[in-house]
Design a protein around this motif. Structure first.
Motif, short mmCIF file in Angstrom:
data_model
loop_
_atom_site.label_atom_id
_atom_site.label_comp_id
_atom_site.label_asym_id
_atom_site.label_seq_id
_atom_site.Cartn_x
_atom_site.Cartn_y
_atom_site.Cartn_z
N ALA A 14 -3.77 -10.06 9.93
CA ALA A 14 -2.62 -9.14 9.98
C ALA A 14 -3.11 -7.69 10.14
O ALA A 14 -2.54 -6.92 10.93
N VAL A 15 -4.15 -7.33 9.41
CA VAL A 15 -4.69 -5.98 9.53
C VAL A 15 -5.31 -5.78 10.91
O VAL A 15 -5.15 -4.73 11.54
N GLN A 16 -6.01 -6.80 11.41
CA GLN A 16 -6.60 -6.70 12.73
C GLN A 16 -5.54 -6.50 13.80
O GLN A 16 -5.71 -5.69 14.72
N GLN A 17 -4.42 -7.19 13.68
CA GLN A 17 -3.33 -7.02 14.65
C GLN A 17 -2.75 -5.62 14.59
O GLN A 17 -2.43 -5.01 15.63
N LEU A 18 -2.62 -5.08 13.37
CA LEU A 18 -2.10 -3.72 13.23
C LEU A 18 -3.04 -2.71 13.91
O LEU A 18 -2.58 -1.77 14.58
N LEU B 159 -1.56 1.83 8.53
CA LEU B 159 -2.83 1.12 8.37
C LEU B 159 -3.52 1.54 7.09
O LEU B 159 -4.05 0.68 6.35
N TRP B 160 -3.55 2.84 6.80
CA TRP B 160 -4.19 3.31 5.57
C TRP B 160 -3.49 2.70 4.34
O TRP B 160 -4.15 2.25 3.40
N PHE B 161 -2.15 2.64 4.36
CA PHE B 161 -1.39 2.07 3.24
C PHE B 161 -1.72 0.58 3.08
O PHE B 161 -1.93 0.11 1.95
N VAL C 113 1.35 7.00 17.01
CA VAL C 113 -0.04 6.80 16.60
C VAL C 113 -0.24 7.28 15.16
O VAL C 113 -0.91 6.61 14.36
N VAL C 114 0.34 8.42 14.81
CA VAL C 114 0.24 8.92 13.44
C VAL C 114 0.87 7.94 12.46
O VAL C 114 0.31 7.65 11.39
N THR C 115 2.05 7.42 12.81
CA THR C 115 2.74 6.48 11.93
C THR C 115 1.92 5.21 11.74
O THR C 115 1.80 4.69 10.61
N LEU C 116 1.36 4.67 12.83
CA LEU C 116 0.54 3.47 12.72
C LEU C 116 -0.71 3.73 11.89
O LEU C 116 -1.15 2.85 11.12
N THR C 117 -1.27 4.91 12.03
CA THR C 117 -2.47 5.25 11.25
C THR C 117 -2.14 5.31 9.76
O THR C 117 -2.88 4.77 8.92
N PHE C 118 -1.01 5.94 9.42
CA PHE C 118 -0.61 6.02 8.01
C PHE C 118 -0.30 4.62 7.48
O PHE C 118 -0.67 4.28 6.35
#
Length: 336
Positions: free
Chosen positions: A185-189, A248-250, A241-246
Motif C-alpha cells: 500500500a505504501v509502495q503504491q502511494l 505519505l509522511w503520515f 504533489v504536496v498533498t501526496l507527500t504529506f
C-alpha cells in the motif's frame, strides 16, 4: 610517494585495446571515492540544467547561431557575438565538464573490487544520455529554439538526473536482491507521487514553452496556448504533489516505517515548500529571470528527492563475506 610503473609495449597495446580494464588492473578506488565520483556526476547533471536555463533567461539561446560550430566560420565564439555568444558557448563547454564527471564515475565503478557490472552499466547509461542530449541541444539551435525541442531537451536532462541519482544510491548499497522495507500500500502511494511529479515537470515544460522567456531576443516560436492558464494547472499539480507527500509522511509514521523513507519524505516536503514560495512569487512578480532560474533548480531537486524516496523503500544489504574457518571434517575430528 608512489612510484609509477614503467610501461612496456605490451602494456601500451593493452591500454589501447581496453583502457578501462587496463586502469582497473592497476587501481582500486576506495568505496568513498566511488561514491564521490557518482555524486560529482549527479551534481554536474543539475548544474548543466541550471546553466542551460541561464542561457534561455539571458536571451542567449542563439548566441551561437549554428551547431556543432559556434558560427559558420568559427568553432568558438567571436568578439562580434558579444555577451550572448559567451553565455551560449560557455554552456556548450560545460558539457565537456559533465562528460569528465561521468567518465570519472565510469572509471571508478569499473575499477572497484569486486567489479560491479551493474554500476558500470549505469555510468555508461549516463554517458549515452549526455551524448544524445548534446545532439538534441544542437538540433534545438538549428531549429531556432523550437519550444517542443526545448521541452524534450529538458526532459532528457531529467532522465540523466534520474540515472545519476540511481547510480549514486547504488554506490552505497550491495548487489544482493532488493528487500522491501514497507508494504504494498505504501509502495503504491509512492508510485502515485512519482506519477504526479512526472506530470508536474512535464506541464512545467509547457509553461516554459508558452511563457515570455523564449530564449532569444529575436522572434522565437512559442507553444500557442495561454501560459497563465497552464501555469495555474501547474500550480494545481504542485499542490497534489504536496498533498501526496504529506499523506505519505503520515502513513509512514502510522506504520512505524524505517527512518530512511521518513527522512527522504521530510526532505521532499521541505523542498516543495521552498519551491512553492518561489513559484508564487515569480508568478505575481511577472517571472523575473533570477527566480525562474531558482525554480528550475528547485525542479531538479524535487525530482531527485522523489527518486530517493522511491529507492528508500527497499534495501540491498552488502553480501556476507565468507570468513576462513575450520572445515566440517576438522571439526568432527576434533570432537572425536
Amino acid at each position: 610517494m608512489v612510484r609509477v610503473p614503467k610501461l612496456n609495449p605490451a602494456d601500451a597495446q593493452a591500454a589501447l585495446r581496453n583502457p578501462l580494464a587496463f586502469i582497473a588492473d592497476r587501481w582500486t578506488p576506495d568505496p568513498r571515492t566511488v561514491r564521490r565520483a557518482a555524486l560529482a556526476a549527479l551534481v554536474m547533471s543539475v548544474v548543466i540544467v541550471v546553466t542551460g536555463g541561464a542561457v534561455r533567461l539571458t536571451g542567449s539561446g542563439l548566441g551561437c547561431p549554428t551547431w556543432p560550430t559556434c558560427t559558420d566560420d568559427s568553432l568558438t565564439t567571436t568578439r562580434a557575438m558579444g555577451f550572448h555568444g559567451i553565455v551560449e558557448f560557455g554552456n556548450r563547454m560545460l558539457t565537456y565538464v559533465l562528460c569528465a564527471a561521468v567518465g570519472w564515475a565510469i572509471i571508478a565503478a569499473r575499477s572497484q573490487k569486486p567489479w560491479r557490472r551493474g554500476l558500470t552499466r549505469l555510468g555508461w547509461a549516463q554517458f549515452w544520455v549526455v551524448m544524445g542530449n548534446a545532439v538534441l541541444g544542437g538540433i534545438v539551435v538549428l531549429v531556432g529554439l523550437n519550444p517542443y525541442t526545448v521541452a524534450a531537451h529538458f526532459l532528457l536532462s531529467t532522465a540523466l538526473i534520474t540515472i545519476a541519482t540511481v547510480t549514486w544510491q547504488r554506490t552505497r548499497e550491495g548487489d544482493t536482491a532488493p528487500r522491501p522495507l514497507v508494504g504494498k500500500a505504501v509502495q503504491q502511494l509512492v508510485w502515485f507521487l512519482v506519477i504526479a511529479s512526472v506530470l508536474l515537470i512535464a506541464v512545467g515544460t509547457v509553461v516554459t514553452g508558452a511563457g515570455p522567456h523564449a530564449g532569444d531576443s529575436s522572434k522565437v516560436e512559442r507553444i500557442p496556448i495561454d501560459w497563465e492558464t497552464v501555469a495555474k494547472s501547474h500550480a494545481v499539480l504542485a499542490w497534489i504533489v504536496v498533498t501526496l507527500t504529506f499523506a505519505l509522511w503520515f502513513v509512514l509514521k502510522a506504520v512505524d516505517a524505517p527512518k530512511g523513507p521518513l527522512a527522504r519524505t521530510r526532505e521532499l516536503f521541505l523542498i516543495l515548500l521552498a519551491q512553492g514560495v518561489i513559484g508564487y512569487v515569480q508568478y505575481f512578480t511577472h517571472l523575473p529571470e533570477a527566480l525562474v532560474g531558482l525554480h528550475m533548480l528547485g525542479s531538479c531537486l524535487i525530482w531527485i528527492a522523489v527518486v530517493r524516496i522511491l529507492l528508500s523503500l527497499r534495501e540491498r544489504p552488502e553480501a556476507a563475506v565468507d570468513l576462513p574457518g575450520p572445515s566440517a571434517e576438522v571439526t568432527v575430528g576434533s570432537r572425536a
